[in-house]
Design a protein around this motif. Sequence first.
Motif, mmCIF file in Angstrom:
data_model
loop_
_atom_site.group_PDB
_atom_site.id
_atom_site.type_symbol
_atom_site.label_atom_id
_atom_site.label_comp_id
_atom_site.label_asym_id
_atom_site.label_seq_id
_atom_site.Cartn_x
_atom_site.Cartn_y
_atom_site.Cartn_z
ATOM 1 N N ILE A 128 38.927 59.514 32.625
ATOM 2 C CA ILE A 128 37.562 59.186 32.201
ATOM 3 C C ILE A 128 36.527 59.491 33.266
ATOM 4 C CG2 ILE A 128 38.418 57.394 30.647
ATOM 5 C CD1 ILE A 128 37.446 55.319 32.627
ATOM 6 N N ILE A 129 36.942 60.075 34.391
ATOM 7 C CA ILE A 129 35.989 60.424 35.442
ATOM 8 C C ILE A 129 36.219 61.872 35.854
ATOM 9 C CG2 ILE A 129 35.859 58.059 36.335
ATOM 10 C CD1 ILE A 129 37.692 58.948 38.604
ATOM 11 N N ASP A 130 35.244 62.441 36.512
ATOM 12 C CA ASP A 130 35.357 63.781 37.080
ATOM 13 C C ASP A 130 35.749 63.612 38.542
ATOM 14 O OD1 ASP A 130 35.190 66.342 38.028
ATOM 15 O OD2 ASP A 130 33.132 66.706 37.353
ATOM 16 N N THR A 131 37.033 63.800 38.850
ATOM 17 C CA THR A 131 37.494 63.562 40.216
ATOM 18 C C THR A 131 36.926 64.560 41.215
ATOM 19 O OG1 THR A 131 39.489 64.877 39.773
ATOM 20 C CG2 THR A 131 39.634 62.485 39.443
ATOM 21 N N ARG A 132 36.467 65.713 40.724
ATOM 22 C CA ARG A 132 35.899 66.701 41.651
ATOM 23 C C ARG A 132 34.497 66.325 42.091
ATOM 24 N NH1 ARG A 132 36.807 71.627 37.673
ATOM 25 N NH2 ARG A 132 36.003 69.948 36.349
ATOM 26 N N LYS A 133 33.769 65.629 41.206
ATOM 27 C CA LYS A 133 32.419 65.206 41.537
ATOM 28 C C LYS A 133 32.143 63.877 40.838
ATOM 29 C CE LYS A 133 27.670 66.940 41.826
ATOM 30 N NZ LYS A 133 26.746 68.031 41.441
ATOM 31 N N PRO A 134 32.807 62.821 41.295
ATOM 32 C CA PRO A 134 32.678 61.529 40.609
ATOM 33 C C PRO A 134 31.279 60.954 40.734
ATOM 34 C CG PRO A 134 33.841 61.276 42.691
ATOM 35 C CD PRO A 134 33.672 62.743 42.478
ATOM 36 N N SER A 135 30.829 60.338 39.672
ATOM 37 C CA SER A 135 29.521 59.692 39.674
ATOM 38 C C SER A 135 29.542 58.537 38.665
ATOM 39 C CB SER A 135 28.434 60.696 39.303
ATOM 40 O OG SER A 135 27.166 60.077 39.297
ATOM 41 N N PRO A 136 29.116 57.352 39.076
ATOM 42 C CA PRO A 136 28.663 57.024 40.432
ATOM 43 C C PRO A 136 29.830 56.673 41.343
ATOM 44 C CG PRO A 136 28.457 55.110 39.033
ATOM 45 C CD PRO A 136 28.969 56.214 38.143
ATOM 46 N N VAL A 137 29.585 56.781 42.637
ATOM 47 C CA VAL A 137 30.539 56.314 43.628
ATOM 48 C C VAL A 137 30.028 54.978 44.153
ATOM 49 C CG1 VAL A 137 31.586 56.759 45.871
ATOM 50 C CG2 VAL A 137 31.238 58.639 44.262
ATOM 51 N N VAL A 138 30.833 53.936 44.009
ATOM 52 C CA VAL A 138 30.427 52.597 44.436
ATOM 53 C C VAL A 138 30.841 52.407 45.888
ATOM 54 C CG1 VAL A 138 30.655 50.138 44.003
ATOM 55 C CG2 VAL A 138 30.689 51.752 42.095
ATOM 56 N N LYS A 139 29.874 52.118 46.723
ATOM 57 C CA LYS A 139 30.133 52.001 48.158
ATOM 58 C C LYS A 139 30.460 50.558 48.503
ATOM 59 C CE LYS A 139 27.517 56.095 49.387
ATOM 60 N NZ LYS A 139 26.625 56.735 50.355
ATOM 61 N N ILE A 140 31.744 50.323 48.802
ATOM 62 C CA ILE A 140 32.222 48.981 49.081
ATOM 63 C C ILE A 140 32.597 48.854 50.552
ATOM 64 C CG2 ILE A 140 33.086 48.808 46.717
ATOM 65 C CD1 ILE A 140 35.927 49.054 47.873
ATOM 66 N N PRO A 166 32.037 41.955 47.087
ATOM 67 C CA PRO A 166 31.582 41.472 45.771
ATOM 68 C C PRO A 166 31.258 42.567 44.770
ATOM 69 C CG PRO A 166 29.852 41.200 47.415
ATOM 70 C CD PRO A 166 31.081 41.596 48.165
ATOM 71 N N ILE A 167 31.034 43.808 45.219
ATOM 72 C CA ILE A 167 30.705 44.861 44.255
ATOM 73 C C ILE A 167 31.922 45.691 43.870
ATOM 74 C CG2 ILE A 167 28.289 45.010 44.945
ATOM 75 C CD1 ILE A 167 28.938 47.418 46.627
ATOM 76 N N TRP A 168 33.094 45.286 44.334
ATOM 77 C CA TRP A 168 34.344 45.900 43.913
ATOM 78 C C TRP A 168 34.613 45.485 42.481
ATOM 79 C CZ3 TRP A 168 39.403 45.248 47.239
ATOM 80 C CH2 TRP A 168 40.223 46.353 47.046
ATOM 81 N N ASN A 169 35.159 46.371 41.662
ATOM 82 C CA ASN A 169 35.307 46.084 40.233
ATOM 83 C C ASN A 169 36.330 45.000 39.925
ATOM 84 O OD1 ASN A 169 37.618 47.562 40.833
ATOM 85 N ND2 ASN A 169 37.376 49.013 39.139
ATOM 86 N N ILE A 170 37.124 44.576 40.899
ATOM 87 C CA ILE A 170 38.115 43.544 40.622
ATOM 88 C C ILE A 170 37.453 42.232 40.216
ATOM 89 C CG2 ILE A 170 38.293 42.730 43.028
ATOM 90 C CD1 ILE A 170 41.365 42.481 42.441
ATOM 91 N N HIS A 171 36.248 41.952 40.713
ATOM 92 C CA HIS A 171 35.556 40.716 40.341
ATOM 93 C C HIS A 171 35.011 40.804 38.918
ATOM 94 C CE1 HIS A 171 35.928 39.450 44.499
ATOM 95 N NE2 HIS A 171 35.366 40.587 44.881
ATOM 96 N N GLU A 172 34.609 41.980 38.513
ATOM 97 C CA GLU A 172 34.067 42.176 37.173
ATOM 98 C C GLU A 172 35.138 42.042 36.097
ATOM 99 O OE1 GLU A 172 31.663 45.664 34.672
ATOM 100 O OE2 GLU A 172 32.117 45.931 36.812
ATOM 101 N N ALA A 173 36.399 42.196 36.485
ATOM 102 C CA ALA A 173 37.485 42.160 35.506
ATOM 103 C C ALA A 173 37.555 40.834 34.767
ATOM 104 C CB ALA A 173 38.818 42.441 36.199
ATOM 105 N N PHE A 174 37.153 39.738 35.409
ATOM 106 C CA PHE A 174 37.179 38.441 34.740
ATOM 107 C C PHE A 174 36.246 38.411 33.525
ATOM 108 C CE2 PHE A 174 38.580 37.087 39.029
ATOM 109 C CZ PHE A 174 39.741 36.420 38.668
ATOM 110 N N GLU A 175 35.214 39.239 33.557
ATOM 111 C CA GLU A 175 34.228 39.239 32.472
ATOM 112 C C GLU A 175 34.710 40.031 31.266
ATOM 113 O OE1 GLU A 175 30.654 40.764 34.150
ATOM 114 O OE2 GLU A 175 30.794 39.524 35.950
ATOM 115 N N THR A 176 35.662 40.927 31.464
ATOM 116 C CA THR A 176 36.179 41.768 30.369
ATOM 117 C C THR A 176 37.702 41.741 30.407
ATOM 118 O OG1 THR A 176 36.003 43.702 31.836
ATOM 119 C CG2 THR A 176 34.156 43.274 30.338
#
Length: 475
Positions: A422-434, A355-365
């Motif tokens: 749009i992210i820093d791949t060397r030190k990404p923040s935040p990292v969402v733990k799914i 449920p915290i994967w961004n694919i579910h949030e896509a419906f909102e935007t």
Amino acid sequence: MKRKIFAGRAIRELREVKGLTQSDLAKRIGVSPSYMSQIEANQRSLSGTVIVELARVLRVDVAAFSNDDGVRLAATLREVLGDPALGSLDITLQELKNASLHAPKLARALIDLHRLYRRAEEKYRSLDDALRASEGNAGSHQSAFEEVRDFFHFIGNYVDSLDRSAEALAARIANSSGDALSRLAHYLEANYGILVSRHFPADGRPFVSTLDRSRGTLLLNDTLPSPTLAFAVARHLATLSFSDEINVIVDAASFGGSDAGAVCVATLANYFAGALLMPYRQFAEEARRMRHDVERLAAQFGVSIEQVCHRLSTLQRPGNEGVPMYFLRVDRAGNITKRHSATRLQFARYGGACPIWNIHEAFETPERFLVQVAEMPDGDQYLSIAHAVTKGGGRFDSARLRYAIGFGCELAYADEFVYSDIIDTRKPSPVVKIGVSCRLCDRADCHQRAMPPFDRRVTIDPDLRNIVPYQLGQR
């Protein structure tokens, strides 16, 4: 963390085909016979140097020594054994990996057995379906779809012979004038005498295309966008021109019933359509040049964004592989309606996605592409992109289908995607733990947990109330 590669079974089979003994192969790649014995027994992982030497001596691509199939098999086996009907089994992840490496046929047999059990359970729960099913029927339609999904999963979502046939046909019609739909319609009429026409359905029936072979007509729903109609014509070309080739592939798959075979025929026709509209070499080159910008690719090839994402997940031609990607589609209820992965990322076979994967949030935007760095419990990190799509429409009373699509790659490949800017791949923040699903996820601190993992006990402290009302105990 660097992933260790074990490929003992593959090396042994390749060695035996060449007629070499263990000592012969050890001498040719410059290691001791005992070291080679340990490699084939999966007691030692492969170093980069050894992989290169094995590929040279055995005359195969280095991809032949990837243990991705074993990783996928272990993950699938873990989910199967996580079925609540099997109770709490004290089986470690390492034991599952060992089974997948040393006894892959046994592991697949267990998966097949579980599939048969689910079919029997579905028949028992639905008496009407059971009464309609003839003896030897493969079961419900859902079981057939699951069987076909597993087939594509284990072949890496790439069908070489069909892909090359589609690419050859695309080259033959490339010089015709007009857009993709016009070129395909002209080819269909010139070679099969079938006239393509577009019809506005007065009754609002949600059809896409209807082929009448006796009259030589292909009727298209004029309310649908051109990419959908071009894909429909390409799909009919697959069944008209390459049905024998498709049937050979289906027969070789040895499905458990005719339902799965019919589903696979349709799925392979869809695969051909995507390969025809987006020919492999040209599409792979443009994907890299455009850094996998799916909007630009859709515009250039005259296809939809979903078709682009699906095609990107199939670019696994030996010697010309694309970036390993995953692709999935979910509906608003969280059901996964499409899933393909050339990565180690695993999807839930039963139930919804995390449920915290961004694919579910896509419906909102719905107008945006959402970008997320997601980490699985094994520590692997992925660049995850999600976008909402709407199908149908064209008239006021048309049915509109809404989905969210997700695609991405391991973080090591993120720089090849425009979305990583749009992210820093060397030190990404935040990292969402799914996780794959709540039943299989070991994360004890997830605030969105719907149920405990199948192999963990729960404890409840009457004096403590967190968002999740229980704590996970030891296995």
